[in-house]
Scaffold this motif. Structure first.
Motif, short mmCIF file in Angstrom:
data_model
loop_
_atom_site.label_atom_id
_atom_site.label_comp_id
_atom_site.label_asym_id
_atom_site.label_seq_id
_atom_site.Cartn_x
_atom_site.Cartn_y
_atom_site.Cartn_z
N ALA A 93 0.83 -1.21 0.00
CA ALA A 93 0.00 0.00 0.00
C ALA A 93 0.86 1.26 0.00
O ALA A 93 0.54 2.25 -0.66
CB ALA A 93 -0.93 0.00 1.22
N GLU A 94 1.99 1.22 0.71
CA GLU A 94 2.91 2.36 0.73
C GLU A 94 3.56 2.55 -0.64
O GLU A 94 3.70 3.68 -1.13
CB GLU A 94 3.98 2.15 1.80
CG GLU A 94 5.03 3.21 1.86
CD GLU A 94 4.53 4.56 2.32
OE1 GLU A 94 5.26 5.56 2.14
OE2 GLU A 94 3.40 4.65 2.83
N LEU A 95 3.94 1.45 -1.28
CA LEU A 95 4.51 1.54 -2.62
C LEU A 95 3.47 2.11 -3.61
O LEU A 95 3.80 2.92 -4.47
CB LEU A 95 4.99 0.18 -3.09
CG LEU A 95 6.25 -0.36 -2.41
CD1 LEU A 95 6.52 -1.79 -2.85
CD2 LEU A 95 7.44 0.52 -2.70
N THR A 96 2.23 1.68 -3.48
CA THR A 96 1.16 2.20 -4.34
C THR A 96 0.99 3.70 -4.13
O THR A 96 0.82 4.45 -5.09
CB THR A 96 -0.15 1.45 -4.03
OG1 THR A 96 0.05 0.06 -4.26
CG2 THR A 96 -1.28 1.96 -4.89
N PRO A 101 1.61 9.48 -7.97
CA PRO A 101 1.83 10.66 -8.82
C PRO A 101 2.17 10.31 -10.27
O PRO A 101 1.91 11.09 -11.17
CB PRO A 101 2.99 11.38 -8.14
CG PRO A 101 2.99 10.91 -6.74
CD PRO A 101 2.45 9.51 -6.77
N TRP A 102 2.76 9.15 -10.50
CA TRP A 102 3.17 8.78 -11.86
C TRP A 102 2.16 7.87 -12.55
O TRP A 102 1.95 7.98 -13.73
CB TRP A 102 4.53 8.08 -11.83
CG TRP A 102 5.61 9.02 -11.45
CD1 TRP A 102 6.27 9.89 -12.28
CD2 TRP A 102 6.13 9.22 -10.16
NE1 TRP A 102 7.18 10.61 -11.55
CE2 TRP A 102 7.13 10.22 -10.24
CE3 TRP A 102 5.88 8.66 -8.90
CZ2 TRP A 102 7.85 10.67 -9.15
CZ3 TRP A 102 6.60 9.11 -7.82
CH2 TRP A 102 7.57 10.10 -7.95
N LEU A 103 1.57 6.95 -11.79
CA LEU A 103 0.69 5.96 -12.40
C LEU A 103 -0.79 6.21 -12.13
O LEU A 103 -1.63 5.54 -12.70
CB LEU A 103 1.06 4.55 -11.91
CG LEU A 103 2.49 4.09 -12.20
CD1 LEU A 103 2.72 2.72 -11.61
CD2 LEU A 103 2.75 4.09 -13.69
N GLY A 104 -1.09 7.11 -11.22
CA GLY A 104 -2.49 7.36 -10.87
C GLY A 104 -3.09 6.15 -10.16
O GLY A 104 -2.40 5.44 -9.43
N SER A 105 -4.35 5.91 -10.43
CA SER A 105 -5.01 4.77 -9.77
C SER A 105 -4.55 3.43 -10.34
O SER A 105 -4.78 2.39 -9.74
CB SER A 105 -6.53 4.91 -9.91
OG SER A 105 -6.88 4.90 -11.29
N ASP A 106 -3.88 3.44 -11.50
CA ASP A 106 -3.38 2.19 -12.08
C ASP A 106 -2.28 1.57 -11.22
O ASP A 106 -2.01 0.38 -11.34
CB ASP A 106 -2.84 2.43 -13.49
CG ASP A 106 -3.94 2.78 -14.47
OD1 ASP A 106 -5.11 2.43 -14.19
OD2 ASP A 106 -3.64 3.42 -15.50
N PRO A 110 -3.51 -4.93 -8.83
CA PRO A 110 -2.76 -6.06 -8.27
C PRO A 110 -1.93 -6.79 -9.32
O PRO A 110 -0.97 -7.48 -8.99
CB PRO A 110 -3.83 -6.98 -7.69
CG PRO A 110 -5.14 -6.36 -7.94
CD PRO A 110 -4.95 -5.08 -8.68
N GLY A 111 -2.27 -6.66 -10.60
CA GLY A 111 -1.52 -7.32 -11.65
C GLY A 111 -0.25 -6.57 -12.03
O GLY A 111 0.57 -7.08 -12.79
N LEU A 112 -0.08 -5.36 -11.52
CA LEU A 112 1.10 -4.57 -11.83
C LEU A 112 2.31 -5.15 -11.09
O LEU A 112 2.29 -5.29 -9.87
CB LEU A 112 0.90 -3.11 -11.40
CG LEU A 112 2.01 -2.14 -11.73
CD1 LEU A 112 2.10 -1.95 -13.25
CD2 LEU A 112 1.76 -0.80 -11.07
#
Length: 158
Positions: A93-96, A101-106, A110-112
């Motif tokens: 969750a911290e990494l997300t 700022p770069w990937l938005g909600s993407d 979980p597949g990322l």
């Protein structure tokens, strides 16, 4: 001729006063620049002291099961090293949140394939502690046939 000297905007005394003010302003700006330089150097030294003796281990694997198993193995190994004082896995969750700022909600997908990250604090703040940890893990790394790497190389080494 005396009329011409009366018409001058700045007389001799006024020119000296103006030059004094110009020199005072330039001296002030010089001192301000020196103070800012000293402040920046002090901040850089403080940041260097904070970062000395810290590592971030990155485990790159597209398969989440293998990545989590590797991260657990690395965590267990790091906890046994005498040079290491603290080990903490960085939460997904911290990494997300950091990627938002770069990937938005993407970034929350979980597949990322987000690498597993581990924060490490070392007891020593010198290069010897880092070298000892690196040497320990150099012996543990082994290439996988699917990565196309040479023996001793790591996929993230660039």
């Amino acid at each position: 001729m005396s009329r011409a000297s009366e018409r001058r905007v700045l007389d001799e005394a006024g020119g000296v006063r103006a030059m004094t003010w110009v020199m005072a302003i330039m001296l002030f700006l010089t001192m301000l620049a020196a103070a800012l330089g000293l402040g920046t150097a002090g901040a850089a030294r403080a940041l260097d002291r904070q970062l000395a003796g810290r590592l971030t281990v990155q485990i790159i694997d597209g398969d989440p099961v293998r990545r989590d198993a590797s991260a657990a193995r690395v965590l267990a190994t790091l906890r046994t090293l005498p040079e290491v004082t603290r080990v903490a896995a960085v939460d997904r969750a911290e990494l997300t949140r950091l990627l938002r700022p770069w990937l938005g909600s993407d970034g929350a997908d979980p597949g990322l394939p987000v690498p597993a990250m581990i924060d490490v604090d070392l007891g020593g703040q010198d290069d010897a502690a880092v070298a000892a940890v690196r040497a320990r893990f150099a012996a543990l790394r082994r290439p996988r046939a699917s990565t196309g790497t040479k023996p001793g190389c790591h996929p993230s080494a660039g």
